[in-house]
Scaffold this motif. Structure first.
Motif, PDB file in Angstrom:
ATOM      1  N   ILE A  92       0.857  -1.186   0.000  1.00  0.00           N
ATOM      2  CA  ILE A  92       0.000   0.000   0.000  1.00  0.00           C
ATOM      3  C   ILE A  92       0.892   1.234   0.000  1.00  0.00           C
ATOM      4  O   ILE A  92       1.721   1.418   0.899  1.00  0.00           O
ATOM      5  CB  ILE A  92      -0.927   0.028   1.223  1.00  0.00           C
ATOM      6  CG1 ILE A  92      -1.926  -1.145   1.180  1.00  0.00           C
ATOM      7  CG2 ILE A  92      -1.679   1.362   1.291  1.00  0.00           C
ATOM      8  CD1 ILE A  92      -2.879  -1.185   2.364  1.00  0.00           C
ATOM      9  N   LEU A  93       0.727   2.067  -1.013  1.00  0.00           N
ATOM     10  CA  LEU A  93       1.422   3.353  -1.085  1.00  0.00           C
ATOM     11  C   LEU A  93       0.439   4.410  -0.582  1.00  0.00           C
ATOM     12  O   LEU A  93      -0.579   4.689  -1.222  1.00  0.00           O
ATOM     13  CB  LEU A  93       1.878   3.634  -2.518  1.00  0.00           C
ATOM     14  CG  LEU A  93       2.812   2.560  -3.113  1.00  0.00           C
ATOM     15  CD1 LEU A  93       3.167   2.901  -4.555  1.00  0.00           C
ATOM     16  CD2 LEU A  93       4.082   2.411  -2.274  1.00  0.00           C
ATOM     17  N   PHE A 101      -1.411  11.349   4.674  1.00  0.00           N
ATOM     18  CA  PHE A 101      -1.418  11.097   6.110  1.00  0.00           C
ATOM     19  C   PHE A 101      -0.456   9.996   6.521  1.00  0.00           C
ATOM     20  O   PHE A 101      -0.340   9.683   7.711  1.00  0.00           O
ATOM     21  CB  PHE A 101      -2.842  10.824   6.588  1.00  0.00           C
ATOM     22  CG  PHE A 101      -3.645  12.089   6.655  1.00  0.00           C
ATOM     23  CD1 PHE A 101      -3.692  12.824   7.816  1.00  0.00           C
ATOM     24  CD2 PHE A 101      -4.307  12.563   5.542  1.00  0.00           C
ATOM     25  CE1 PHE A 101      -4.404  14.015   7.879  1.00  0.00           C
ATOM     26  CE2 PHE A 101      -5.010  13.750   5.591  1.00  0.00           C
ATOM     27  CZ  PHE A 101      -5.062  14.488   6.760  1.00  0.00           C
ATOM     28  N   GLY A 102       0.241   9.419   5.567  1.00  0.00           N
ATOM     29  CA  GLY A 102       1.395   8.606   5.896  1.00  0.00           C
ATOM     30  C   GLY A 102       1.098   7.180   6.332  1.00  0.00           C
ATOM     31  O   GLY A 102      -0.036   6.719   6.384  1.00  0.00           O
ATOM     32  N   ASN A 126      -6.765   4.619   9.297  1.00  0.00           N
ATOM     33  CA  ASN A 126      -7.646   4.120   8.241  1.00  0.00           C
ATOM     34  C   ASN A 126      -6.889   3.234   7.261  1.00  0.00           C
ATOM     35  O   ASN A 126      -7.390   2.186   6.829  1.00  0.00           O
ATOM     36  CB  ASN A 126      -8.261   5.287   7.464  1.00  0.00           C
ATOM     37  CG  ASN A 126      -9.159   6.158   8.309  1.00  0.00           C
ATOM     38  OD1 ASN A 126      -9.173   6.068   9.525  1.00  0.00           O
ATOM     39  ND2 ASN A 126      -9.919   7.020   7.648  1.00  0.00           N
ATOM     40  N   THR A 127      -5.702   3.674   6.873  1.00  0.00           N
ATOM     41  CA  THR A 127      -4.919   2.911   5.911  1.00  0.00           C
ATOM     42  C   THR A 127      -4.517   1.560   6.486  1.00  0.00           C
ATOM     43  O   THR A 127      -4.530   0.533   5.788  1.00  0.00           O
ATOM     44  CB  THR A 127      -3.670   3.700   5.496  1.00  0.00           C
ATOM     45  OG1 THR A 127      -4.037   5.052   5.165  1.00  0.00           O
ATOM     46  CG2 THR A 127      -2.989   3.067   4.285  1.00  0.00           C
ATOM     47  N   ALA A 153      -5.399  -2.218   5.244  1.00  0.00           N
ATOM     48  CA  ALA A 153      -4.368  -3.242   5.081  1.00  0.00           C
ATOM     49  C   ALA A 153      -4.788  -4.553   5.734  1.00  0.00           C
ATOM     50  O   ALA A 153      -4.612  -5.640   5.167  1.00  0.00           O
ATOM     51  CB  ALA A 153      -3.045  -2.756   5.659  1.00  0.00           C
ATOM     52  N   ASP A 154      -5.352  -4.460   6.940  1.00  0.00           N
ATOM     53  CA  ASP A 154      -5.832  -5.659   7.626  1.00  0.00           C
ATOM     54  C   ASP A 154      -6.918  -6.358   6.813  1.00  0.00           C
ATOM     55  O   ASP A 154      -6.950  -7.594   6.727  1.00  0.00           O
ATOM     56  CB  ASP A 154      -6.387  -5.297   9.006  1.00  0.00           C
ATOM     57  CG  ASP A 154      -5.322  -4.782   9.962  1.00  0.00           C
ATOM     58  OD1 ASP A 154      -4.131  -5.019   9.715  1.00  0.00           O
ATOM     59  OD2 ASP A 154      -5.706  -4.147  10.968  1.00  0.00           O
ATOM     60  N   GLN A 155      -7.807  -5.570   6.209  1.00  0.00           N
ATOM     61  CA  GLN A 155      -8.872  -6.159   5.398  1.00  0.00           C
ATOM     62  C   GLN A 155      -8.302  -6.866   4.172  1.00  0.00           C
ATOM     63  O   GLN A 155      -8.713  -7.979   3.847  1.00  0.00           O
ATOM     64  CB  GLN A 155      -9.855  -5.075   4.956  1.00  0.00           C
ATOM     65  CG  GLN A 155     -10.701  -4.509   6.068  1.00  0.00           C
ATOM     66  CD  GLN A 155     -11.631  -5.565   6.655  1.00  0.00           C
ATOM     67  OE1 GLN A 155     -11.515  -5.917   7.823  1.00  0.00           O
ATOM     68  NE2 GLN A 155     -12.544  -6.088   5.856  1.00  0.00           N
ATOM     69  N   TYR A 156      -7.360  -6.233   3.501  1.00  0.00           N
ATOM     70  CA  TYR A 156      -6.748  -6.876   2.336  1.00  0.00           C
ATOM     71  C   TYR A 156      -6.040  -8.168   2.733  1.00  0.00           C
ATOM     72  O   TYR A 156      -6.119  -9.183   2.035  1.00  0.00           O
ATOM     73  CB  TYR A 156      -5.744  -5.940   1.659  1.00  0.00           C
ATOM     74  CG  TYR A 156      -6.331  -4.676   1.077  1.00  0.00           C
ATOM     75  CD1 TYR A 156      -7.632  -4.627   0.597  1.00  0.00           C
ATOM     76  CD2 TYR A 156      -5.571  -3.510   1.010  1.00  0.00           C
ATOM     77  CE1 TYR A 156      -8.159  -3.462   0.060  1.00  0.00           C
ATOM     78  CE2 TYR A 156      -6.094  -2.342   0.478  1.00  0.00           C
ATOM     79  CZ  TYR A 156      -7.386  -2.330   0.002  1.00  0.00           C
ATOM     80  OH  TYR A 156      -7.893  -1.158  -0.522  1.00  0.00           O
TER      81      TYR A 156
END
Length: 243
Positions: free
Chosen positions: A40-41, A45-46, A51-52, A56-59
């Protein structure tokens, strides 16, 4: 880039992964598949943005992959609370921040990180949100060929030459209102990518704006449904091309 890259909401769930070093830089990691990975790029907000990490956990769970969020900003982080307070946006010197984190500066680092992870895993997918969108196209270019497939969600700083040079299956998640991924770039993508001999999936999201896929509000039904659809679309894309 404009204020739309700072607008949005934070989500309530707690990330399940852990932090580690990858290619000498901080990285959030979740999942444990030794063969399949997703990079994930992140957006402005880095790598620490909750949220990101939740995405990631969902993917990781739904694709069955190890998912990495490398720090693309050299340790610099825009405070997450800024996303909730429009009065604070003026405190961010966005032009200076972007100069420190330009394509010329961060592009080689993104390629270096992906090269290391490609050596660890058999197949890698890449998804870029906002700022990270151009990086997804960089890793999916004909020259680099580091990704088996890519996804770009409301990309910024994306240039026509980068679109023309994509060499792997590509999915685009495009909101109706987006001053960064403009109508011109949307039309250009839809005209050019189908001529390149790669699989192409253009997903259009009416009624939402730039940033929706990672910063939308779950309290607003239209945004929540769009976020769910964007997540599901990316999961299906990764399943198709990474399995």
């Amino acid at each position: 880039m404009s204020d739309c890259c700072l607008r949005g909401f934070q989500w309530d769930a707690q990330p399940a992964g852990h932090d580690m070093k990858v290619a000498g830089r901080d990285c959030y990691v979740t999942g444990s598949n030794p063969d399949i990975a997703i990079i994930i790029l992140h957006d402005l907000f880095g790598w620490t943005f909750k949220n990101t990490r939740i995405l990631a956990d969902q993917y990781a769970e739904e694709v069955g992959a190890t998912v990495y969020i490398p720090d693309l900003f050299g340790g610099e982080v825009i405070p997450a609370h800024v996303v909730l307070d429009q009065s604070l946006w003026a405190s961010i010197n966005l032009p200076s921040f972007l100069r420190r984190n330009s394509k010329a500066v961060r592009g080689p680092e993104i390629v270096e990180c992906a090269t290391l992870l490609r050596a660890r895993h058999s197949r890698i997918g890449v998804i870029g949100f906002c700022y990270g969108g151009w990086g997804a196209f960089r890793l999916g270019s004909r020259e680099n060929a580091l990704a088996a497939c890519i996804v770009a969600a409301h990309p910024t700083q994306l240039e026509k030459a980068e679109i023309e040079n994509v060499g792997v299956p590509v999915q685009v998640l495009a909101p109706q209102r987006d001053p960064m991924f403009t109508e011109e770039l949307k039309a250009f993508s839809n005209q050019v990518i189908p001529t390149l001999g790669v699989a192409y999936d253009y997903q259009y999201f009416p009624g939402v704006e730039h940033g929706f896929a990672v910063r939308g509000s779950p309290e607003i039904e239209g945004e929540r449904r769009a976020m769910e659809r964007a997540k599901n679309a990316a999961v299906l894309w990764f399943r198709q091309w990474l399995k």
